[in-house]
Design a protein around this motif. Structure first.
Motif, PDB file in Angstrom:
ATOM      1  N   ARG A 258       0.838  -1.082   0.210  1.00  0.00           N
ATOM      2  CA  ARG A 258       0.121   0.051   0.047  1.00  0.00           C
ATOM      3  C   ARG A 258       0.889   1.205  -0.063  1.00  0.00           C
ATOM      4  O   ARG A 258       0.317   2.375  -0.217  1.00  0.00           O
ATOM      5  CB  ARG A 258      -0.855   0.054   1.209  1.00  0.00           C
ATOM      6  N   VAL A 259       2.146   1.156   0.102  1.00  0.00           N
ATOM      7  CA  VAL A 259       2.914   2.421   0.162  1.00  0.00           C
ATOM      8  C   VAL A 259       3.468   2.738  -0.985  1.00  0.00           C
ATOM      9  O   VAL A 259       4.337   3.775  -1.360  1.00  0.00           O
ATOM     10  CB  VAL A 259       4.143   2.234   1.442  1.00  0.00           C
ATOM     11  N   SER A 260       3.094   1.932  -2.269  1.00  0.00           N
ATOM     12  CA  SER A 260       3.607   2.149  -3.393  1.00  0.00           C
ATOM     13  C   SER A 260       2.412   2.304  -4.283  1.00  0.00           C
ATOM     14  O   SER A 260       1.431   2.033  -4.174  1.00  0.00           O
ATOM     15  CB  SER A 260       4.242   0.862  -3.912  1.00  0.00           C
ATOM     16  N   THR A 261       2.720   3.066  -5.470  1.00  0.00           N
ATOM     17  CA  THR A 261       1.691   3.548  -6.751  1.00  0.00           C
ATOM     18  C   THR A 261       2.522   2.806  -7.700  1.00  0.00           C
ATOM     19  O   THR A 261       3.623   2.919  -8.177  1.00  0.00           O
ATOM     20  CB  THR A 261       1.564   5.246  -6.661  1.00  0.00           C
ATOM     21  N   GLY A 262       1.408   2.171  -8.548  1.00  0.00           N
ATOM     22  CA  GLY A 262       1.860   1.638  -9.835  1.00  0.00           C
ATOM     23  C   GLY A 262       1.684   2.819 -10.712  1.00  0.00           C
ATOM     24  O   GLY A 262       0.734   3.373 -10.956  1.00  0.00           O
ATOM     25  N   VAL A 263       2.623   2.958 -11.777  1.00  0.00           N
ATOM     26  CA  VAL A 263       2.548   3.955 -12.792  1.00  0.00           C
ATOM     27  C   VAL A 263       2.780   3.116 -14.192  1.00  0.00           C
ATOM     28  O   VAL A 263       3.419   2.319 -14.298  1.00  0.00           O
ATOM     29  CB  VAL A 263       3.815   4.964 -12.592  1.00  0.00           C
ATOM     30  N   ASN A 264       1.892   3.719 -14.896  1.00  0.00           N
ATOM     31  CA  ASN A 264       1.886   3.198 -16.508  1.00  0.00           C
ATOM     32  C   ASN A 264       3.015   3.775 -16.953  1.00  0.00           C
ATOM     33  O   ASN A 264       3.129   4.757 -17.397  1.00  0.00           O
ATOM     34  CB  ASN A 264       0.686   3.461 -17.039  1.00  0.00           C
ATOM     35  N   ALA A 265       4.165   2.936 -17.383  1.00  0.00           N
ATOM     36  CA  ALA A 265       5.373   3.453 -18.093  1.00  0.00           C
ATOM     37  C   ALA A 265       5.116   3.752 -19.469  1.00  0.00           C
ATOM     38  O   ALA A 265       5.928   4.616 -19.760  1.00  0.00           O
ATOM     39  CB  ALA A 265       6.474   1.948 -18.053  1.00  0.00           C
ATOM     40  N   ARG A 266       4.294   3.318 -19.864  1.00  0.00           N
ATOM     41  CA  ARG A 266       4.079   3.797 -21.466  1.00  0.00           C
ATOM     42  C   ARG A 266       3.438   5.163 -21.447  1.00  0.00           C
ATOM     43  O   ARG A 266       3.318   5.569 -22.605  1.00  0.00           O
ATOM     44  CB  ARG A 266       3.387   2.608 -21.908  1.00  0.00           C
ATOM     45  N   VAL A 267       3.176   5.717 -20.571  1.00  0.00           N
ATOM     46  CA  VAL A 267       2.622   7.061 -20.438  1.00  0.00           C
ATOM     47  C   VAL A 267       3.808   8.141 -20.260  1.00  0.00           C
ATOM     48  O   VAL A 267       3.599   9.324 -20.275  1.00  0.00           O
ATOM     49  CB  VAL A 267       1.345   7.375 -19.811  1.00  0.00           C
ATOM     50  N   LEU A 268       4.891   7.868 -19.760  1.00  0.00           N
ATOM     51  CA  LEU A 268       6.009   8.587 -19.684  1.00  0.00           C
ATOM     52  C   LEU A 268       6.744   8.973 -20.666  1.00  0.00           C
ATOM     53  O   LEU A 268       7.517   8.042 -21.468  1.00  0.00           O
ATOM     54  CB  LEU A 268       6.701   7.811 -18.515  1.00  0.00           C
ATOM     55  N   GLU A 269       7.258  10.020 -20.927  1.00  0.00           N
ATOM     56  CA  GLU A 269       8.065  10.489 -22.010  1.00  0.00           C
ATOM     57  C   GLU A 269       9.516  10.157 -21.859  1.00  0.00           C
ATOM     58  O   GLU A 269       9.945  10.196 -20.659  1.00  0.00           O
ATOM     59  CB  GLU A 269       7.884  11.961 -22.077  1.00  0.00           C
ATOM     60  N   GLY A 270      10.301   9.996 -22.755  1.00  0.00           N
ATOM     61  CA  GLY A 270      11.667   9.539 -22.718  1.00  0.00           C
ATOM     62  C   GLY A 270      11.983   8.017 -22.228  1.00  0.00           C
ATOM     63  O   GLY A 270      13.124   7.980 -21.819  1.00  0.00           O
ATOM     64  N   VAL A 271      11.291   7.361 -22.278  1.00  0.00           N
ATOM     65  CA  VAL A 271      11.276   5.916 -21.863  1.00  0.00           C
ATOM     66  C   VAL A 271      11.319   5.034 -22.750  1.00  0.00           C
ATOM     67  O   VAL A 271      10.443   4.744 -23.584  1.00  0.00           O
ATOM     68  CB  VAL A 271      10.203   5.627 -20.785  1.00  0.00           C
ATOM     69  N   ASP A 272      12.441   4.509 -23.118  1.00  0.00           N
ATOM     70  CA  ASP A 272      12.426   3.293 -24.318  1.00  0.00           C
ATOM     71  C   ASP A 272      12.074   2.079 -23.708  1.00  0.00           C
ATOM     72  O   ASP A 272      12.621   1.165 -22.851  1.00  0.00           O
ATOM     73  CB  ASP A 272      13.979   3.313 -24.703  1.00  0.00           C
TER      74      ASP A 272
END
Length: 294
Positions: A258-272
């Motif tokens: 519960r202390v962590s949040t999942g982030v959709n990596a595909r919406v982040l800019e500059g990530v290959d």
């Protein structure tokens, strides 16, 4: 084509408000487009033909329609759970009339489908990623700051995490009932990176942010109500009494993560995304829950 040569495929959005069937030869491949919307939403397209889709529940008109650029294509998703269901076109000169997203089909092993590349990125004007306009999280030692957004830019995100490159080992692909439907990466099911809750800031008008909950409702997936792109997977703030009442496996999952949040990596800019090392999690069978396909 005879009845014996076809399979009746049934599909739906996650919440079950929209259910469809189509009869086709065994689906062994799907089209993988690299355009800006397909990259963020992870479509795997197949084309059954407009007259070969039987809508069991709901109506196409009840799905949210998202258009952009020349507005030749309508991207259709469920307004409640954000499942990307279909794409359609009303232009006679287009080959596409109705396409379905393979990820919405029940029991279809999308990890195993052959992917037919489609060069969508070269069609139309280049996509300009929307800028994050909200606050920024504190960046710790050894971390990097990443910004991103949904497709239309109504909801943006900033996250501090370990550098998202070939050295990052925490990328998770999940095929659970919800991840399979609403948040796919360019090759398979969901692609999540997890970082501290305080390291993620979601920005946008609350009226544009949908929060879909299901099962034991210990978490929600936040998505843009305009374009349907999912950005985060966040645990809810529930009372000690509610935690104690959870089934044991679900309770342990909540307490440990519960202390962590999942982030959709595909919406982040500059990530290959191609460079990220991935770990496949069979959430369909291993994550606690009792989801039943409608």
């Amino acid at each position: 084509m005879t009845e014996a040569e076809t399979i009746t495929y049934r599909g739906n959005c996650h919440c079950g408000d929209f259910v469809f069937e189509t009869k086709l030869p065994e689906i062994k491949s799907a089209f993988h487009c690299d355009c800006s919307i397909c990259k963020k939403k992870g479509y795997l397209w197949f084309f059954p033909g407009k007259d070969n889709v039987n809508i069991i529940k709901g109506k196409l008109e009840d799905l949210t329609t998202y258009e952009f650029g020349p507005k030749k294509l309508k991207h259709l998703f469920c307004p409640k759970c954000s499942t990307a269901v279909a794409g359609s076109s009303e232009f006679e000169q287009d080959d596409l009339q109705l396409a379905l997203n393979a990820h919405a089909v029940q029991g279809l092993a999308c990890w195993d489908l052959e992917r037919t590349p489609y060069d969508g990125v070269s069609r139309g004007e280049p996509y300009q990623p929307p800028a994050h306009k909200g606050e920024l999280p504190k960046v710790g030692e050894g971390e990097a700051l990443y910004k991103g957004s949904c497709h239309c830019g109504a909801v943006t995100i900033a996250a501090a995490t370990k550098p998202l490159d070939e050295t990052y080992a925490g990328v998770i692909e999940c095929n659970c009932s919800i991840c399979e439907r609403v948040n796919k990466n360019i090759q398979t099911a969901a692609l999540w990176i997890y970082t501290a809750n305080t390291s993620v800031i979601l920005s946008g008008d609350e009226a544009n942010i949908g929060k879909y909950q299901f099962n034991n409702r210990i978490l929600h997936k936040a998505f843009c109500k305009i374009c349907g792109v999912v950005l985060t997977n966040t645990f809810n703030d529930i009372s000690d009494e509610e935690v104690a009442a959870l089934p044991e496996k679900t309770r342990n999952l909540f307490i440990n993560q519960r202390v962590s949040t999942g982030v959709n990596a595909r919406v982040l800019e500059g990530v290959d995304l191609a460079k990220l090392k991935r770990k496949r999690v069979d959430g369909l069978n291993k994550i606690p829950g009792d989801y039943v396909n409608p």
